[in-house]
Design a protein around this motif. Structure first.
Motif, PDB file in Angstrom:
ATOM      1  N   ASN A   1      34.813  76.923  57.139  1.00  0.00           N
ATOM      2  CA  ASN A   1      35.591  76.833  55.904  1.00  0.00           C
ATOM      3  C   ASN A   1      37.041  77.222  56.185  1.00  0.00           C
ATOM      4  O   ASN A   1      37.745  77.720  55.311  1.00  0.00           O
ATOM      5  CB  ASN A   1      34.981  77.755  54.835  1.00  0.00           C
ATOM      6  CG  ASN A   1      35.532  77.483  53.439  1.00  0.00           C
ATOM      7  OD1 ASN A   1      35.892  76.364  53.110  1.00  0.00           O
ATOM      8  ND2 ASN A   1      35.612  78.521  52.625  1.00  0.00           N
ATOM      9  N   GLU A   2      37.457  76.999  57.430  1.00  0.00           N
ATOM     10  CA  GLU A   2      38.785  77.438  57.850  1.00  0.00           C
ATOM     11  C   GLU A   2      39.898  76.635  57.186  1.00  0.00           C
ATOM     12  O   GLU A   2      41.039  77.091  57.140  1.00  0.00           O
ATOM     13  CB  GLU A   2      38.896  77.336  59.374  1.00  0.00           C
ATOM     14  CG  GLU A   2      37.975  78.296  60.110  1.00  0.00           C
ATOM     15  CD  GLU A   2      38.031  78.131  61.616  1.00  0.00           C
ATOM     16  OE1 GLU A   2      37.835  79.137  62.316  1.00  0.00           O
ATOM     17  OE2 GLU A   2      38.271  76.994  62.087  1.00  0.00           O
ATOM     18  N   PHE A   3      39.600  75.456  56.679  1.00  0.00           N
ATOM     19  CA  PHE A   3      40.631  74.652  56.025  1.00  0.00           C
ATOM     20  C   PHE A   3      40.927  75.144  54.616  1.00  0.00           C
ATOM     21  O   PHE A   3      41.909  74.723  54.004  1.00  0.00           O
ATOM     22  CB  PHE A   3      40.214  73.175  55.970  1.00  0.00           C
ATOM     23  CG  PHE A   3      38.938  72.930  55.211  1.00  0.00           C
ATOM     24  CD1 PHE A   3      38.945  72.729  53.845  1.00  0.00           C
ATOM     25  CD2 PHE A   3      37.713  72.918  55.868  1.00  0.00           C
ATOM     26  CE1 PHE A   3      37.767  72.504  53.146  1.00  0.00           C
ATOM     27  CE2 PHE A   3      36.537  72.693  55.181  1.00  0.00           C
ATOM     28  CZ  PHE A   3      36.575  72.490  53.816  1.00  0.00           C
ATOM     29  N   SER A   4      40.089  76.028  54.071  1.00  0.00           N
ATOM     30  CA  SER A   4      40.283  76.549  52.714  1.00  0.00           C
ATOM     31  C   SER A   4      40.851  77.962  52.792  1.00  0.00           C
ATOM     32  O   SER A   4      40.345  78.795  53.539  1.00  0.00           O
ATOM     33  CB  SER A   4      38.950  76.557  51.950  1.00  0.00           C
ATOM     34  OG  SER A   4      39.125  77.085  50.660  1.00  0.00           O
ATOM     35  N   THR A   5      41.891  78.223  52.025  1.00  0.00           N
ATOM     36  CA  THR A   5      42.570  79.515  52.093  1.00  0.00           C
ATOM     37  C   THR A   5      42.266  80.423  50.913  1.00  0.00           C
ATOM     38  O   THR A   5      42.690  81.584  50.924  1.00  0.00           O
ATOM     39  CB  THR A   5      44.092  79.310  52.169  1.00  0.00           C
ATOM     40  OG1 THR A   5      44.531  78.540  51.045  1.00  0.00           O
ATOM     41  CG2 THR A   5      44.483  78.587  53.455  1.00  0.00           C
ATOM     42  N   PHE A   6      41.540  79.927  49.905  1.00  0.00           N
ATOM     43  CA  PHE A   6      41.303  80.794  48.744  1.00  0.00           C
ATOM     44  C   PHE A   6      39.921  80.632  48.117  1.00  0.00           C
ATOM     45  O   PHE A   6      39.557  81.415  47.257  1.00  0.00           O
ATOM     46  CB  PHE A   6      42.372  80.543  47.663  1.00  0.00           C
ATOM     47  CG  PHE A   6      42.422  79.124  47.177  1.00  0.00           C
ATOM     48  CD1 PHE A   6      41.631  78.695  46.135  1.00  0.00           C
ATOM     49  CD2 PHE A   6      43.260  78.211  47.782  1.00  0.00           C
ATOM     50  CE1 PHE A   6      41.670  77.392  45.688  1.00  0.00           C
ATOM     51  CE2 PHE A   6      43.313  76.899  47.338  1.00  0.00           C
ATOM     52  CZ  PHE A   6      42.512  76.486  46.293  1.00  0.00           C
ATOM     53  N   SER A   7      39.139  79.639  48.501  1.00  0.00           N
ATOM     54  CA  SER A   7      37.825  79.442  47.877  1.00  0.00           C
ATOM     55  C   SER A   7      36.718  79.605  48.906  1.00  0.00           C
ATOM     56  O   SER A   7      36.784  79.041  50.000  1.00  0.00           O
ATOM     57  CB  SER A   7      37.737  78.046  47.235  1.00  0.00           C
ATOM     58  OG  SER A   7      37.877  77.034  48.215  1.00  0.00           O
TER      59      SER A   7
END
Length: 203
Positions: free
Chosen positions: A90-96
Motif C-alpha cells: 500500500n506504498e502508493f497511498s499516503t493517508f488511507s
C-alpha cells in the motif's frame, strides 16, 4: 518490513490483514518442486479498494505482479524448491489504510473416494452422487466466502457514507444556527431607536 507467516497448514490458509498507508506486508512459504498453489485476494475496505501484489520464487524472480487491483486470483506450478514470497503493498497511498483478505491454497485437493484416480471401472450411482454433492458444497463455500467479502465491503462503504452524511448534517446545523443569529441581530438593529447625540446648546 516483512511479516513472516510461520507455518501454513496443509492445504493453505485464509487471512484478513490490515495494511497501513505507505506499508507493505509479505508472507513466506517453503514449497516443494512441482506443487500447485493458488492465491486469491480482495480488498475489503480503504481508499479506492485497491492494492499492489507480487509473488517471487526462491530465486527472486517475479512470477506475478499487479498494481492497484481490487481483487484477483493467481495459480502457479512451482519449478524450484524453496521459499516463495507473496507481498501486498500500500506504498502508493499516503493517508488511507486497507483491509485485505487473501486465501492461499497449496496442492491439489485429495480425492474424496479411495483410489478414485486409478480406477478402471465406472463410478456407481452412489459414488457419482457423492462426487456431485461434494462439488456443489465446494461451490456453496466459495459463494459464501464471496458474499461475506461483498457484505463486508458494502458495510464499510455504508459506514463511510453515513459518517459523511453525519458530518454534513452537523455542518448544516451550525450554518443554520449562525444564519439565524445573524438575522435576529440584523432585524433588531432595524428597530433600535437611535438617540440624538447630546451637545451643549448655545444661548
Amino acid at each position: 518490513l516483512a511479516a513472516l507467516l510461520g507455518a501454513l497448514r496443509a492445504g493453505g490458509t485464509e487471512l484478513t490483514l490490515e495494511l497501513p498507508d505507505s506499508a507493505q506486508r509479505c508472507f513466506h512459504q517453503e514449497l516443494e518442486s512441482g506443487v500447485k498453489f493458488t492465491l486469491d485476494y480482495q480488498v475489503i475496505s480503504g481508499g479506492h479498494y485497491d492494492v499492489d501484489c507480487y509473488v517471487e520464487d526462491p530465486n527472486g524472480k517475479t512470477i506475478y505482479q499487479e498494481t492497484k487491483k481490487q481483487y484477483d486470483s493467481f495459480s502457479h506450478h512451482t519449478e524450484a524448491k524453496g521459499v516463495y514470497t507473496f507481498c501486498f503493498s500500500n506504498e502508493f497511498s499516503t493517508f488511507s489504510h486497507k483491509i485485505v483478505y487473501f486465501d492461499f491454497q497449496v496442492g491439489d485437493e485429495p480425492p474424496i473416494l479411495p483410489d478414485m484416480n486409478n480406477r478402471v471401472t465406472a463410478l456407481t450411482q452412489l459414488e457419482t452422487a457423492c462426487v456431485t454433492i461434494h462439488e456443489m458444497l465446494k461451490a456453496v463455500i466459495d459463494s459464501q466466502t464471496h458474499y461475506r467479502l461483498r457484505e463486508a465491503q458494502d458495510r464499510s462503504r455504508a459506514e463511510e457514507l453515513n459518517g459523511r452524511v453525519s458530518y454534513w448534517s452537523v455542518g448544516e446545523t451550525l450554518i443554520l444556527f449562525v444564519v439565524s443569529i445573524g438575522q435576529v441581530v440584523l432585524l433588531k438593529s432595524f428597530f433600535t431607536e437611535k438617540r440624538p447625540s447630546s451637545g451643549g446648546a448655545g444661548t
